[in-house]
Design a protein around this motif. Structure first.
Motif, PDB file in Angstrom:
ATOM      1  N   GLN A   2       0.827  -1.208   0.000  1.00 17.65           N
ATOM      2  CA  GLN A   2       0.000   0.000   0.000  1.00 17.65           C
ATOM      3  C   GLN A   2       0.863   1.261   0.000  1.00 17.65           C
ATOM      4  OE1 GLN A   2      -2.475  -0.525   3.452  1.00 17.65           O
ATOM      5  NE2 GLN A   2      -3.473  -2.362   2.635  1.00 17.65           N
ATOM      6  N   GLY A   3       1.947   1.225   0.772  1.00 16.50           N
ATOM      7  CA  GLY A   3       2.850   2.365   0.828  1.00 16.50           C
ATOM      8  C   GLY A   3       3.547   2.611  -0.501  1.00 16.50           C
ATOM      9  N   TRP A   4       3.983   1.540  -1.170  1.00 15.90           N
ATOM     10  CA  TRP A   4       4.608   1.673  -2.486  1.00 15.90           C
ATOM     11  C   TRP A   4       3.642   2.296  -3.492  1.00 15.90           C
ATOM     12  CZ3 TRP A   4       6.724  -4.003  -2.572  1.00 15.90           C
ATOM     13  CH2 TRP A   4       7.928  -4.051  -1.869  1.00 15.90           C
ATOM     14  N   GLU A   5       2.423   1.768  -3.519  1.00 17.79           N
ATOM     15  CA  GLU A   5       1.470   2.202  -4.535  1.00 17.79           C
ATOM     16  C   GLU A   5       0.958   3.616  -4.288  1.00 17.79           C
ATOM     17  OE1 GLU A   5      -0.213  -2.207  -5.872  1.00 17.79           O
ATOM     18  OE2 GLU A   5      -1.599  -0.710  -5.066  1.00 17.79           O
ATOM     19  N   SER A   6       0.893   4.021  -3.035  1.00 19.26           N
ATOM     20  CA  SER A   6       0.413   5.371  -2.718  1.00 19.26           C
ATOM     21  C   SER A   6       1.519   6.411  -2.827  1.00 19.26           C
ATOM     22  CB  SER A   6      -0.159   5.410  -1.301  1.00 19.26           C
ATOM     23  OG  SER A   6       0.872   5.206  -0.344  1.00 19.26           O
ATOM     24  N   GLY A   7       2.762   5.951  -2.871  1.00 14.73           N
ATOM     25  CA  GLY A   7       3.894   6.877  -2.923  1.00 14.73           C
ATOM     26  C   GLY A   7       4.452   7.232  -1.567  1.00 14.73           C
ATOM     27  N   ARG A   8       3.818   6.756  -0.492  1.00 12.70           N
ATOM     28  CA  ARG A   8       4.340   7.051   0.839  1.00 12.70           C
ATOM     29  C   ARG A   8       5.693   6.380   1.070  1.00 12.70           C
ATOM     30  NH1 ARG A   8      -0.925   5.626   2.132  1.00 12.70           N
ATOM     31  NH2 ARG A   8      -0.178   3.675   3.071  1.00 12.70           N
ATOM     32  N   ARG A   9       5.897   5.222   0.433  1.00 12.93           N
ATOM     33  CA  ARG A   9       7.197   4.542   0.474  1.00 12.93           C
ATOM     34  C   ARG A   9       7.768   4.566  -0.940  1.00 12.93           C
ATOM     35  NH1 ARG A   9       7.794  -0.218   4.429  1.00 12.93           N
ATOM     36  NH2 ARG A   9       6.315   0.213   6.098  1.00 12.93           N
ATOM     37  N   PRO A  10       8.671   5.480  -1.253  1.00 12.40           N
ATOM     38  CA  PRO A  10       9.188   5.580  -2.628  1.00 12.40           C
ATOM     39  C   PRO A  10       9.853   4.279  -3.075  1.00 12.40           C
ATOM     40  CG  PRO A  10       9.782   7.513  -1.338  1.00 12.40           C
ATOM     41  CD  PRO A  10       9.216   6.520  -0.373  1.00 12.40           C
ATOM     42  N   LEU A  11       9.460   3.820  -4.250  1.00  7.37           N
ATOM     43  CA  LEU A  11      10.061   2.601  -4.791  1.00  7.37           C
ATOM     44  C   LEU A  11      11.552   2.766  -5.035  1.00  7.37           C
ATOM     45  CD1 LEU A  11       7.597   1.050  -7.398  1.00  7.37           C
ATOM     46  CD2 LEU A  11       8.550  -0.046  -5.372  1.00  7.37           C
ATOM     47  N   ALA A  12      11.981   3.985  -5.297  1.00  5.76           N
ATOM     48  CA  ALA A  12      13.404   4.226  -5.548  1.00  5.76           C
ATOM     49  C   ALA A  12      14.253   3.834  -4.344  1.00  5.76           C
ATOM     50  CB  ALA A  12      13.631   5.688  -5.896  1.00  5.76           C
ATOM     51  N   ALA A  13      13.633   3.836  -3.161  1.00  3.24           N
ATOM     52  CA  ALA A  13      14.398   3.546  -1.952  1.00  3.24           C
ATOM     53  C   ALA A  13      14.751   2.072  -1.799  1.00  3.24           C
ATOM     54  CB  ALA A  13      13.607   4.012  -0.723  1.00  3.24           C
ATOM     55  N   ILE A  14      14.128   1.180  -2.578  1.00  2.00           N
ATOM     56  CA  ILE A  14      14.398  -0.247  -2.389  1.00  2.00           C
ATOM     57  C   ILE A  14      15.668  -0.692  -3.118  1.00  2.00           C
ATOM     58  CG2 ILE A  14      11.923  -0.668  -2.186  1.00  2.00           C
ATOM     59  CD1 ILE A  14      12.010  -2.090  -4.862  1.00  2.00           C
ATOM     60  N   GLY A  15      16.221   0.156  -3.971  1.00  2.06           N
ATOM     61  CA  GLY A  15      17.456  -0.189  -4.659  1.00  2.06           C
ATOM     62  C   GLY A  15      17.211  -0.836  -6.013  1.00  2.06           C
ATOM     63  N   ALA A  16      18.215  -0.692  -6.879  1.00  2.00           N
ATOM     64  CA  ALA A  16      18.065  -1.165  -8.258  1.00  2.00           C
ATOM     65  C   ALA A  16      17.884  -2.671  -8.334  1.00  2.00           C
ATOM     66  CB  ALA A  16      19.287  -0.736  -9.083  1.00  2.00           C
ATOM     67  N   GLY A  17      18.650  -3.405  -7.541  1.00  2.88           N
ATOM     68  CA  GLY A  17      18.560  -4.865  -7.585  1.00  2.88           C
ATOM     69  C   GLY A  17      17.195  -5.368  -7.176  1.00  2.88           C
ATOM     70  N   GLU A  18      16.668  -4.822  -6.092  1.00  5.61           N
ATOM     71  CA  GLU A  18      15.351  -5.240  -5.626  1.00  5.61           C
ATOM     72  C   GLU A  18      14.253  -4.838  -6.603  1.00  5.61           C
ATOM     73  OE1 GLU A  18      14.623  -7.235  -3.027  1.00  5.61           O
ATOM     74  OE2 GLU A  18      16.812  -7.430  -2.928  1.00  5.61           O
ATOM     75  N   LEU A  19      14.453  -3.690  -7.263  1.00  4.15           N
ATOM     76  CA  LEU A  19      13.468  -3.257  -8.257  1.00  4.15           C
ATOM     77  C   LEU A  19      13.428  -4.227  -9.436  1.00  4.15           C
ATOM     78  CD1 LEU A  19      11.472  -0.966  -9.038  1.00  4.15           C
ATOM     79  CD2 LEU A  19      13.351   0.041 -10.335  1.00  4.15           C
ATOM     80  N   LEU A  20      14.593  -4.694  -9.861  1.00  2.00           N
ATOM     81  CA  LEU A  20      14.647  -5.679 -10.948  1.00  2.00           C
ATOM     82  C   LEU A  20      13.923  -6.962 -10.552  1.00  2.00           C
ATOM     83  CD1 LEU A  20      18.328  -5.243 -12.181  1.00  2.00           C
ATOM     84  CD2 LEU A  20      16.253  -4.651 -13.439  1.00  2.00           C
ATOM     85  N   LYS A  21      14.146  -7.394  -9.324  1.00  2.00           N
ATOM     86  CA  LYS A  21      13.475  -8.607  -8.843  1.00  2.00           C
ATOM     87  C   LYS A  21      11.964  -8.404  -8.780  1.00  2.00           C
ATOM     88  CE  LYS A  21      17.366 -10.069  -5.921  1.00  2.00           C
ATOM     89  NZ  LYS A  21      17.809 -10.291  -4.526  1.00  2.00           N
TER      90      LYS A  21
END
Length: 352
Positions: free
Chosen positions: A32-51
Motif C-alpha cells: 500500500q505504501g509503495w502504490e500510494s507513494g508514501r514509500r518511494p520505490l526508488a528507496a528499495i534499490g536497483a537490484g530489488e526493483l529488478l526482482k
C-alpha cells in the motif's frame, strides 16, 4: 509515478494487494505504501526493483514491467527534484533534466499528473482484478506540489545559461509547455519571439529545439500561427535535425544521448524510419494543433526515404485515408495542401 505503475502492473497480473504482498513475503501495508507513494520505490534499490519487476512478469504482468517501473522512477526523480527545489537553483551536475535527452515515454510519465492522459506505453497493462469503489485514473499532485514544480521550471529557464546549460534549459522550456498559467504563456510567447523570429545558426540545434518547443506549446493554447511560422523557417539542415529528433523521441534511435549534438548528424542511417513513418501517419488528425509540424515532418521523411512506402499496403491504405480526410477539409494552409499532394503522389507510385 512508480507507485501508480506498480499498481497497474499488479492489477495486470491479476493480484490483489494482499496476494501480491504474500507473493513477496511482505506486509500488505508495504505494498500500500509503495502504490500510494508514501514509500518511494526508488528507496528499495536497483537490484530489488529488478526482482520486483521479474516477479510481476512471472505472475502474469507484461514482460516489459521492469522497464516501465524503471522509467517511472526516472519521472519521479524529475518531479521530486523540482518540487523540493521550488524557486531554488539545483546544480546542473545533480539535476535530472541535465543528465540525458528525454524521450516521449519518459516525458509522458512526467506530465501525466498535468495532462490526465495515461501514457500510451502503459496501455498494455490491462487489469485482471475487480476494482473496488471509485478508481483514480492517474497519479495526483497536490496543488502546491504542482505549483512548486512549475515554478522551478520557470526558475531554471531564467537562471540556466543558454550556452552553458543548453540541455537543462531546453528541457525545462519543453515541460513549461504543459503550464497553462497566463504569465507562463506570456513567457513562452516572449521566448518564441527571442528564438523563433531570428535566423538560427546552422550549428545551434538548441535554439532550433527551443523555438520548436515554444511554438508547439503556444499552438496548444490556440496560437497556431507560431507553429506555422516555425515550420516555414526550417532550413535543409533543420529538416535533418528535426527528423533525428523525432527518431530519438519515439525510440527508433536507440542509444541514450547526453546532449543535442547528435541531431545535426547528416548521416541518418542509424535509424530506419519505419517506426517514425507509422508514428507520424497516425498523427494527422485535422483537429490537433500540432498538425502543421506532424504533416511537415512526414512529408520530409517520405521525401528523403520514399522506399519506406514500399511493401506496406496496410499502412499505405491507412495513410491514404488520412490524407483524403485532410484534403477534403479546411484545416490546411497552401503549404499543407502541397505537402498532402506530394504524399498522395508518392503513395500512388508505390501502390501500382
Amino acid at each position: 509515478m512508480a507507485g501508480f505503475v506498480l499498481k497497474l502492473s499488479r492489477q495486470a497480473a491479476g493480484l490483489t494487494q494482499e496476494k501480491f504482498a504474500e507473493l513477496l513475503g511482505v506486509d500488505p501495508t508495504t505494498v500500500q505504501g509503495w502504490e500510494s507513494g508514501r514509500r518511494p520505490l526508488a528507496a528499495i534499490g536497483a537490484g530489488e526493483l529488478l526482482k520486483l519487476g521479474a516477479r510481476l512478469s512471472r505472475a502474469g504482468a507484461p514482460a516489459s514491467t521492469g522497464r516501465h517501473l524503471g522509467e517511472a522512477i526516472e519521472a519521479d526523480l524529475v518531479l521530486a527534484t523540482g518540487i523540493t527545489a521550488g524557486d531554488s537553483w539545483v546544480d546542473p551536475d545533480h539535476h535530472p533534466l541535465a543528465a540525458a535527452v528525454h524521450r516521449r515515454t519518459l516525458t509522458n510519465l512526467i506530465t501525466w499528473p498535468f495532462t490526465g492522459s495515461t501514457p500510451p506505453q502503459l496501455g498494455e497493462f490491462i487489469p485482471k482484478v475487480p476494482r473496488r469503489g471509485p478508481v483514480t485514473t492517474r497519479p495526483l499532485l497536490h496543488v502546491d506540489e504542482r505549483t512548486r514544480f512549475l515554478d522551478h521550471l520557470v526558475h531554471v529557464t531564467e537562471r540556466a545559461g543558454y550556452a552553458s546549460e543548453p540541455l537543462l534549459r531546453r528541457q525545462a522550456v519543453y515541460l513549461l509547455g504543459f503550464d497553462r498559467r497566463a504569465h507562463v504563456v506570456d513567457w513562452l510567447r516572449d521566448e518564441w519571439h527571442r528564438v523563433g523570429r531570428r535566423t538560427i545558426p546552422g550549428d545551434d540545434v538548441t535554439g532550433l529545439l527551443e523555438a520548436r518547443s515554444a511554438s508547439v506549446a503556444l499552438a496548444a493554447t490556440g496560437e497556431g500561427e507560431h507553429i506555422h511560422d516555425f515550420v516555414s523557417r526550417m532550413s535543409d539542415r533543420d529538416e535533418v535535425a528535426n527528423l533525428n529528433y523525432w527518431a530519438y523521441w519515439i525510440g527508433e534511435l536507440g542509444d541514450v544521448r547526453t546532449d543535442d549534438s547528435f541531431m545535426r548528424d547528416v548521416d541518418t542511417r542509424s535509424w530506419s524510419g519505419s517506426v517514425l513513418l507509422a508514428h507520424l501517419s497516425n498523427r494527422l488528425d485535422p483537429t490537433t494543433p500540432h498538425l502543421p509540424l506532424n504533416l511537415h515532418t512526414l512529408h520530409a521523411l517520405v521525401a528523403s526515404r520514399p522506399e519506406l512506402l514500399d511493401g506496406r499496403p496496410r499502412l499505405r491504405a491507412s495513410l491514404t485515408e488520412s490524407l483524403d480526410r485532410l484534403a477534403s477539409g479546411d484545416s490546411l494552409t497552401r503549404t499543407g495542401r502541397d505537402q498532402v499532394a506530394g504524399l498522395r503522389y508518392a503513395l500512388r507510385i508505390f501502390g501500382r
